[in-house]
Design a protein around this motif. Structure first.
Motif, PDB file in Angstrom:
ATOM      1  N   ASP A 145      32.906   7.808   8.217  1.00 17.11           N
ATOM      2  CA  ASP A 145      34.339   8.028   7.959  1.00 17.11           C
ATOM      3  C   ASP A 145      35.053   6.674   7.948  1.00 17.11           C
ATOM      4  O   ASP A 145      34.852   5.856   8.839  1.00 17.11           O
ATOM      5  CB  ASP A 145      34.928   8.915   9.064  1.00 17.11           C
TER       6      ASP A 145
ATOM      7  N   THR B  67      38.713  12.390   6.980  1.00 15.69           N
ATOM      8  CA  THR B  67      38.217  12.747   8.305  1.00 15.69           C
ATOM      9  C   THR B  67      37.887  14.232   8.397  1.00 15.69           C
ATOM     10  O   THR B  67      36.839  14.621   8.937  1.00 15.69           O
ATOM     11  CB  THR B  67      39.253  12.346   9.374  1.00 15.69           C
TER      12      THR B  67
ATOM     13  N   ASP C  46      37.059   4.459  11.657  1.00 13.30           N
ATOM     14  CA  ASP C  46      38.516   4.341  11.625  1.00 13.30           C
ATOM     15  C   ASP C  46      39.024   4.092  13.049  1.00 13.30           C
ATOM     16  O   ASP C  46      38.749   4.901  13.940  1.00 13.30           O
ATOM     17  CB  ASP C  46      39.119   5.630  11.055  1.00 13.30           C
TER      18      ASP C  46
ATOM     19  N   ASN D 138      40.050   9.596  14.713  1.00  6.10           N
ATOM     20  CA  ASN D 138      40.300  11.039  14.546  1.00  6.10           C
ATOM     21  C   ASN D 138      39.012  11.858  14.439  1.00  6.10           C
ATOM     22  O   ASN D 138      38.955  12.991  14.923  1.00  6.10           O
ATOM     23  CB  ASN D 138      41.162  11.309  13.309  1.00  6.10           C
TER      24      ASN D 138
HETATM   25 MG   LIG Z   1      40.983   9.702   8.675  1.00  4.63          MG
END
Ligand SMILES: [Mg+2]
Ligand SMILES: Nc1ncnc2c1ncn2[C@@H]1O[C@H](COP(=O)(O)OP(=O)(O)O)[C@@H](O)[C@H]1O
Length: 262
Positions: free
Chosen positions: A125, A17, A40, A44
């Motif tokens: 991500d 991330t 994700d 984040n």
């Molecule tokens: Mg991450």
């Protein structure tokens, strides 16, 4: 069409991330049009780019069920050239909800194809697993970037990932190539960092980026301000390393237009 880069490693806490956010911000600072797709459920990357996750109505989750409307979920950030399709915690359910769908591995690719013309780079991500969402991300991308934390078991985790990469390339996405392996959280006071670097460079040679990302406290502080490090402390070593990585990627011989026509 955008160059699409997936950041994957089934280990958590290796810098996926942090690299997504800061590589994206560095490319955007160089006036490349960048889209981050946060895949994700922990979201984040979304919160790290200033998105208030609790208020998101259209996330990547909604887009997975209606890829043609993916544009609806894309929001701006504090940087003109950087946009994000955020994640929300309900993405956890997608692994199961999509498992019976036809072409279930290619839904994210449909999203990328829908929005790709508006960007120079799309960075995806991934969650810390090799489940259906990560498989979708590997099928949507043409480039794989593997963040590798400079620690003792780094090489063991990567063997599993390389096996998955080969399977995906063979069966699902023949276009997928390794863009590079990125050494993260390099600590020059720790001999282990140098040992891991030696081992990884000996084993993977040119696939390892010249730039290594140092352990740098500014990189871990910036997300709590909802900012990429470049807007939080541009002079920090962490920020400067991600700028160097962006430069390395922009100049990457395999990403040059002539290298595509083979
Ligand atoms: Mg991450
Ligand atoms: N180069 C770095 N220096 C210092 N802290 C870092 C660095 N890279 C990541 N971190 C911190 O380590 C933790 C895990 O990083 P993260 O990017 O979230 O990993 P992943 O996405 O692979 O789970 C986070 O708290 C992050 O702020």
């Amino acid at each position: 069409m955008a160059q699409t880069i997936v950041l994957a490693n089934q280990k958590g806490g290796v810098g996926k991330t942090t690299t997504t956010v800061n590589l994206a911000a560095s490319l955007a600072a160089m006036e490349r049009r960048v889209l981050v797709i946060d895949c994700d459920p922990q979201a984040n990357a979304s919160s790290g780019l200033g998105v208030n996750v609790g208020e998101v109505r259209n996330s990547v989750y909604q887009a997975l069920f209606d890829p043609r409307e993916a544009n609806r979920g894309i929001v701006g950030t504090d940087m003109e050239y950087l946009k994000i399709l955020p994640s929300t915690p309900d993405l956890v359910g997608a692994e199961i909800e999509l498992s019976e769908e036809k072409d279930r591995e290619f839904i994210l690719r449909a999203i990328v194809e829908q929005v790709g013309k508006d960007y120079d780079y799309i960075l995806i991500d991934c969650p810390p697993s090799l489940g259906l969402i990560t498989i979708n991300a590997l099928c949507a991308a043409t480039w794989l970037l593997v963040p590798l934390q400079c620690e003792y078991y780094a090489m063991e985790g990567i063997a599993q990932l390389m096996k998955t990469y080969s399977l995906v390339k063979e069966r699902l996405n023949p276009r997928l190539e390794i863009l590079g392996i990125l050494l993260t959280m390099f600590d020059k006071r720790n001999k282990l960092s140098f040992m891991v670097e030696r081992e990884v460079r000996d084993h993977f040679g040119e696939l390892v980026f010249t730039t290594a990302i140092p352990r740098n406290v500014r990189l871990s502080e910036a997300p709590s301000h909802g900012l990429p490090a470049i807007l939080y402390d541009i002079r920090s070593l962490g920020t400067q390393s991600y700028i160097a990585l962006a430069q390395e990627i922009i100049e990457h011989r395999r990403l040059q237009p002539q290298a595509q026509v083979k």
